[in-house]
Scaffold this active site. Structure first.
Site, PDB file in Angstrom:
ATOM      1  N   GLU A  17       0.741  -1.230  -0.081  1.00  0.00           N
ATOM      2  CA  GLU A  17       0.001  -0.096   0.102  1.00  0.00           C
ATOM      3  C   GLU A  17       0.855   1.068  -0.050  1.00  0.00           C
ATOM      4  OE1 GLU A  17      -2.082   0.207   3.537  1.00  0.00           O
ATOM      5  OE2 GLU A  17      -2.731   2.354   3.580  1.00  0.00           O
ATOM      6  N   ASP A  25      -3.630  -0.130  10.181  1.00  0.00           N
ATOM      7  CA  ASP A  25      -4.804   0.644  10.674  1.00  0.00           C
ATOM      8  C   ASP A  25      -5.972   0.479  10.074  1.00  0.00           C
ATOM      9  OD1 ASP A  25      -4.318   1.967   8.111  1.00  0.00           O
ATOM     10  OD2 ASP A  25      -3.659   3.752   9.020  1.00  0.00           O
ATOM     11  N   ASP A  30      -7.683   1.883   7.579  1.00  0.00           N
ATOM     12  CA  ASP A  30      -7.483   2.215   6.129  1.00  0.00           C
ATOM     13  C   ASP A  30      -6.789   1.006   5.276  1.00  0.00           C
ATOM     14  OD1 ASP A  30      -8.844   4.367   5.702  1.00  0.00           O
ATOM     15  OD2 ASP A  30      -7.265   5.800   6.094  1.00  0.00           O
TER      16      ASP A  30
END
Ligand code: 0RA
Length: 686
Positions: free
Chosen positions: A465, A548, A550
């Site tokens: 990511e 987290d 997200d």
């Protein structure tokens, strides 16, 4: 539920368990302060019994499933409960009570006839004791119509007894209460009368032996609850209660479904927009040589993309379907097509099975006097006569239903036509993108930092990511075997594009993933260019996201894409989830990374070494980007030291539903859903 991720760390295999085949001693009273026992002399049959139980203790996996991951542990419950369910099926109890006790034991009480207590001719001990100690003893007392349910492996309660630290049996029968206790499968006393009783029924309590169940030792309430509700759905009118007495706040549940299978289907469609309000119910039976085959079915279409068909034989779930499933599928396709043709609703080709089944939720339950399965675990029914039986019953009854309910029939046909168009459009979109060379042949994507090795078995690719984390990963990796593919932002939610597959194939991030993996795309193996995990350029696909919310969302988006378009990658065990640390704790020059809040507390007190004022530095990592390349390597990527979660499919259909719920269109509370399930998502029991 659904996808289960197992920690990839080799478990220690416990040393072979020894089993003490001691002589049985029955207390017979006391004399002058001495306890008196009668000591037994062995005959061949006793030894046989003990040898049988010893075999179970030595190889619990062969009888009960994996003793390390909790499956054998929970299987013990069903082995005991199924006996009581049989007693219900025989018409003698409508209530089964399950209690999970504080001390780790569990009990199952039913109000049936009570296990027979008379002396067994062959063994010279009570029939109850034979059932409790002899493998496969259950069947001995059955008349042919009696035993319909039955444990997963059919090993019976004696196998559970063998792997229990202790087991206690209380029988209420013939106005009396009988009791017997066993330890490690061996009776510590003979069956004895403990009092009078007006009640009837059986209570069996047991405590799994911790020397056998070493990893997962606690019963999981959710798992018990899910399976119990399934059993209750399949036995309309049977009430099963669960009382969890453990922990600070004991909880309880009650399952009683008068509506049986149709209530089950209603629950499967709970979050879906249904196409027709009433669940369609079908029943029928057919005589075969060995007895009667009964078929019961409930079905309902919704706007969902996936199909959920659950199959059972004699109350046991067959997760891989089998002949009842194929009979049902054939009948569905032919009855919808013949109705559509008859009413002139079809313009072009016939509807395919996939089209007809899109959005279908169905439960099919077959009762068979002598079923055969493909394996010990009964995952698939193979009795060949069942195909035709189910097919005929469903074809006839569904045809009748369509004739009587033309408006519902029309909706079902229209839905299938829509599915057929969408499927065709998806195929065209994919072919078009393929022809442009975007999905294959067009070389590797520029963003990919490939590894040097060309041997897929040792290669892994990190789907990372964000660009900054991607940068650290590129620097920190072992470039010989680790490739890095940074992905920007959130990848497309493919679940929302189910009728617009063109968008999926046009999406840049998705094209990049497809090209980097080099193994095609699409779950339909009959289509050219479909995903083929043997062509994967890397044997491990590792999703690495921030720890987290997200990150959890992005991970779910990636998993959803893999599930919908590269399912074999998950099914064949190629997909992993990296576990970056949550904190770094430092004391002087000592530094420790920890991966959970609990671990933080543990390590904290360890570092403090009894001095609560000791100065401990705590750094919380919010994102991968906060770690420098060395830290990222050390904590998350080094194959020697990292811990990863492996994504495995326990139940494809549950996973389907899960992604539908998590990622579908009508989830206004999706975010909060993920938030409240964040922990589960992290440990990936999503
Ligand atoms: C064999 C025969 C009979 C009942 C049972 C077993 C029985 C076993 C279990 C296990 C848990 N609960 C149970 N309830 C009954 C029938 C005996 C008769 O004919 O009375």
């Amino acid at each position: 539920m659904g996808l289960i991720v197992a920690v990839v760390r080799m478990f220690d295999i416990p040393p072979a368990l020894s089993f003490n085949v001691g002589k049985r001693r029955f207390p017979t009273g006391t004399f002058a302060g001495w306890e008196l026992f009668m000591e037994e002399t062995y005959d061949a049959s006793n030894i046989q019994v003990l040898e049988g139980l010893e075999a179970v203790r030595k190889r619990p996996g062969m009888y009960l499933g994996d003793p390390h991951d909790g499956s054998a542990l929970h299987h013990c419950i069903w082995e005991v409960v199924d006996n009581s369910v049989d007693e219900h099926l025989a018409g003698h109890t409508n209530l089964i009570e399950i209690s999970l006790h504080e001390d780790g034991s569990l009990s199952v009480r039913d109000y049936g006839r009570g296990i027979p207590v008379d002396t067994h001719e062959e063994y010279g001990i009570s029939a109850a004791e034979v059932i409790m100690t002899k493998l496969h003893a259950g069947g001995k007392f059955d008349n042919s119509s009696y035993k319909v349910s039955g444990g997963l492996h059919g090993v019976g309660v004696s196998a559970v007894n063998a792997v229990s630290e202790w087991m206690e049996m209380t029988i209420h029968r013939d106005g009396k209460t009988y009791f017997q206790r066993y330890e490690a499968g061996v009776p510590v006393e003979a069956l004895r009368v403990t009092g009078d009783s007006e009640a009837t029924g059986t209570k069996i309590s047991f405590k799994p032996d911790r020397s056998i169940f070493t990893e997962v030792v606690d019963f999981n309430y959710e798992e018990v609850d899910t399976r119990v509700s399934e059993t209750a759905f399949l036995n309309a009118g049977l009430k099963i209660t669960i009382a969890d007495e453990r922990g600070e706040e004991p909880h309880a549940s009650e399952h009683l479904y008068e509506g049986g299978l149709s209530e089950y289907v209603t629950q499967l469609n709970e979050r879906r927009e249904v196409l027709h309000s009433d669940v369609i119910q079908i029943t029928g039976e057919k005589e075969i040589e060995k007895g009667t085959v009964e078929v019961e079915l409930a079905l309902q279409w919704s706007d969902a993309f996936s199909e959920s068909i659950r199959c059972y034989t004699n109350i046991i779930r067959n997760k891989d379907g089998g002949t009842h499933m194929s009979g049902l599928r054939t009948a569905l396709t032919s009855s919808v097509n013949s109705y559509a043709k008859k009413k002139n609703l079809l313009k072009g080709d016939s509807l395919s099975g996939d089209d007809v089944r899109e959005g279908l939720a169905a439960v099919v339950s077959v009762k068979h006097p002598d079923p055969s399965f493909s394996s010990q675990t009964k995952d698939k029914l193979v009795s060949s006569e069942v195909t035709g039986i189910v097919q005929t019953i469903v074809y006839d009854k569904l045809g009748e239903f369509f004739e009587e309910n033309p408006s519902v029939a029309k909706l079902i046909v229209e839905k299938a036509l829509l599915a057929s168009k969408a499927r065709e459009a998806a195929r065209k979109a994919r072919d078009l993108t393929r022809r442009k060379g975007v999905l294959e042949g067009g070389g590797l994507p520029g963003k990919l930092a490939d590894c040097q090795s060309r041997d897929p078995s040792e290669c892994e690719v990190y789907l990372v990511e964000g660009d900054s984390a991607g940068g650290s990963a590129k620097t920190g990796r072992d470039r010989r075997i680790q490739a890095i593919l940074p992905l920007r932002g959130k990848i497309l939610n493919v679940e929302r594009q189910k009728h617009n597959a063109a968008r999926v194939f046009q999406n840049q991030e998705i094209q990049t993933i497809i090209r980097a993996l080099g193994a095609g795309v699409g779950n339909n193996i009959e289509e050219e260019g479909a995903f083929d995990s043997t062509k994967l350029r890397y044997s491990k696909i590792i999703i690495m996201c921030d720890a987290d919310i997200d990150g959890a969302h992005i991970r779910t988006l990636m998993l959803t894409f893999l599930w919908r378009f590269m399912r074999p990658a998950i099914e064949d065990g190629h997909v992993y989830i990296a576990q970056p640390p949550l904190y770094q704790l430092t004391k002087g020059r000592v530094s420790r990374y920890v991966y959970s809040d609990e671990e933080r507390d543990e390590v904290m007190s360890e570092l403090q070494g009894g001095n609560p004022n000791a100065k401990i530095g705590v750094q919380r990592y919010k994102g991968l980007g906060e770690m420098n390349p060395e830290q990222l390597w050390e904590t998350t990527m080094n194959p020697q030291t990292r811990t990863m979660l492996k994504v495995t499919v326990k139940d494809a259909e549950d996973s389907d539903r899960l992604f539908e719920i998590l990622m579908g269109e009508d989830v206004p509370d999706r975010r909060s859903f993920i938030e409240t399930h964040a922990k589960e998502v992290t440990n990936l029991d999503i």
